[in-house]
Write a protein that holds these residues in place. Sequence first.
Motif, PDB file in Angstrom:
ATOM      1  N   TRP A  74       1.156  -1.261  -0.088  1.00 34.85           N
ATOM      2  CA  TRP A  74       0.092  -0.149  -0.030  1.00 34.85           C
ATOM      3  C   TRP A  74       0.859   1.379   0.012  1.00 34.85           C
ATOM      4  O   TRP A  74       0.443   2.401  -0.638  1.00 34.85           O
ATOM      5  N   TYR A  75       1.978   1.212   0.576  1.00 36.92           N
ATOM      6  CA  TYR A  75       2.887   2.346   0.991  1.00 36.92           C
ATOM      7  C   TYR A  75       3.505   2.760  -0.499  1.00 36.92           C
ATOM      8  O   TYR A  75       3.198   4.037  -0.719  1.00 36.92           O
ATOM      9  N   PRO A  76       4.186   2.179  -1.279  1.00 32.44           N
ATOM     10  CA  PRO A  76       4.523   2.425  -2.497  1.00 32.44           C
ATOM     11  C   PRO A  76       3.724   2.738  -3.464  1.00 32.44           C
ATOM     12  O   PRO A  76       3.511   3.561  -4.404  1.00 32.44           O
ATOM     13  N   LEU A  77       2.421   1.941  -3.472  1.00 33.22           N
ATOM     14  CA  LEU A  77       1.433   2.262  -4.489  1.00 33.22           C
ATOM     15  C   LEU A  77       0.637   3.393  -4.219  1.00 33.22           C
ATOM     16  O   LEU A  77       0.307   4.189  -5.232  1.00 33.22           O
ATOM     17  N   ASP A  78       0.141   3.300  -3.198  1.00 38.07           N
ATOM     18  CA  ASP A  78      -0.878   4.403  -2.749  1.00 38.07           C
ATOM     19  C   ASP A  78      -0.431   5.562  -2.188  1.00 38.07           C
ATOM     20  O   ASP A  78      -0.966   6.771  -2.470  1.00 38.07           O
ATOM     21  N   TYR A  79       0.353   5.527  -1.390  1.00 44.93           N
ATOM     22  CA  TYR A  79       0.981   6.695  -0.475  1.00 44.93           C
ATOM     23  C   TYR A  79       1.873   7.549  -1.351  1.00 44.93           C
ATOM     24  O   TYR A  79       1.785   8.652  -1.351  1.00 44.93           O
ATOM     25  N   PHE A  80       2.881   6.582  -1.832  1.00 46.23           N
ATOM     26  CA  PHE A  80       3.934   7.269  -2.742  1.00 46.23           C
ATOM     27  C   PHE A  80       3.565   7.329  -4.285  1.00 46.23           C
ATOM     28  O   PHE A  80       4.463   7.943  -5.030  1.00 46.23           O
ATOM     29  N   LYS A  81       2.586   6.689  -4.599  1.00 48.19           N
ATOM     30  CA  LYS A  81       2.156   6.809  -6.119  1.00 48.19           C
ATOM     31  C   LYS A  81       3.128   6.380  -6.963  1.00 48.19           C
ATOM     32  O   LYS A  81       3.233   6.728  -8.246  1.00 48.19           O
ATOM     33  N   GLN A  87       1.837  -5.102 -15.499  1.00 46.12           N
ATOM     34  CA  GLN A  87       1.351  -6.620 -15.021  1.00 46.12           C
ATOM     35  C   GLN A  87       0.667  -6.420 -13.425  1.00 46.12           C
ATOM     36  O   GLN A  87       0.054  -7.269 -13.117  1.00 46.12           O
ATOM     37  N   ASP A  88       0.794  -5.301 -12.934  1.00 51.41           N
ATOM     38  CA  ASP A  88       0.408  -5.041 -11.348  1.00 51.41           C
ATOM     39  C   ASP A  88      -1.164  -4.919 -11.282  1.00 51.41           C
ATOM     40  O   ASP A  88      -1.682  -4.354 -12.143  1.00 51.41           O
ATOM     41  N   GLY A  89      -1.599  -5.712 -10.577  1.00 55.19           N
ATOM     42  CA  GLY A  89      -3.099  -5.973 -10.113  1.00 55.19           C
ATOM     43  C   GLY A  89      -3.387  -5.456  -8.813  1.00 55.19           C
ATOM     44  O   GLY A  89      -4.233  -5.237  -8.512  1.00 55.19           O
ATOM     45  N   PHE A  90      -2.276  -4.933  -7.869  1.00 60.85           N
ATOM     46  CA  PHE A  90      -2.500  -4.585  -6.450  1.00 60.85           C
ATOM     47  C   PHE A  90      -2.919  -3.249  -6.456  1.00 60.85           C
ATOM     48  O   PHE A  90      -3.366  -2.688  -5.415  1.00 60.85           O
ATOM     49  N   LYS A  91      -2.640  -2.336  -7.227  1.00 60.83           N
ATOM     50  CA  LYS A  91      -2.951  -0.824  -7.401  1.00 60.83           C
ATOM     51  C   LYS A  91      -4.494  -0.517  -6.927  1.00 60.83           C
ATOM     52  O   LYS A  91      -4.741   0.354  -6.192  1.00 60.83           O
TER      53      LYS A  91
END
Length: 382
Positions: A74-81, A87-91
């Motif tokens: 969550w931190y790299p994806l949503d907090y730090f964008k 291929q990422d599906g976590f975002k």
Amino acid sequence: MTESTYVRLPLNTKNMQLPEHEALDIAKLSSVFRDTTNAYKFYWFLSILDSLRDNGESLISQKDIALRMLANAWYPLDYFKLSFGAQDGFKDVAKFISSKMTVDNRPNSPSLFNQIKGRFSEIELEKLSIEIKDLYRYVPYRFVRPFFEAETHAISDHLVKNQMIVLCNQFFESHPHRVMYSFVGDSIELNRIWVDYLQKHQGILRGFIFWHLVKFMQKNNPNVIGLSEKLQKPTQRDLKAANRFWKGYIAENPDATCIYSGQIITDENLSLDHFLPWSYVVHDQLWNIIPTPKNINSAKNDRLPSLEAYFEGFSTLQYKAVQFYLKKGNHQLPEDYTYLFRENLYDMSLETFQDVLRKQITPQWQTAQNLGFPYPFIHVEK
């Protein structure tokens, strides 16, 4: 329980090596991130270490691992964008977490894993873990595949699952040095000899994961600054120098006003705003910090300010404050500016100061916008 221990990468990462073990094939463990095309393997291994650290149990449910993977990503994806690649599906799942709860990122706050578990119902957690598991469905098997290269070299990736389950369960007791874990229903069971190794070398193993993760992330985020600082929960900010700088200036310049709202800034309402959001720059250098009233700073949050509306006021106030200290003979407080401008600030004109600052701010503002930071922030009186 705490968030994943913050890891600083070793200075010499050219030949990152893991501690040897007389009975374990550490060379195989060192190769688990070879030819990695998505981020799931990194977070799978990191979440196993997290579970071991928090619980010390060798039997770990994949539901537990799935939620820990989400909490760590969550931190790299949503907090730090940041981006994990095409291929990422976590975002989308990370964004869903933000839509359902306000994450507490204070240094001593509960781990995000515990915040998620405390906020969501059991039914919601089950649905969430199933959705995450669908994203990394092949990872538990591909992760240990290097330990069985001879047995699986002719099997394509999408068919390896059943063969890995058979091999891991078959060799779990007879050849424990070859098998980190076996598959038990919807859980994995770590081999005791591997538990001892993983527990003993937690710090080094985390450094190993993040070293490989940084290299992976650099390919997908080539223009992002401070990348290694954006993979974990944010550290505590150090605003002591900025507080001294702006409180000293305001004390002798009581007519100083907020560049966004025009409000007079006082010692009582003073708050420090990162013009480019801290979650993008991840530093507290003075050239990016501006005084605002607390309510304005709270409203701006991590949004990008309109450069058309505010750069002139921002750079002019910065210039006035730097000149204020230099004329008083104080060269220590404006030191951050000396490193940025690399020339004599005392004789510098406002136009030159603005030009240098604009060249520093504008490309970073554009990159932050491309990453998805909300923009533009324009203050509107209510």
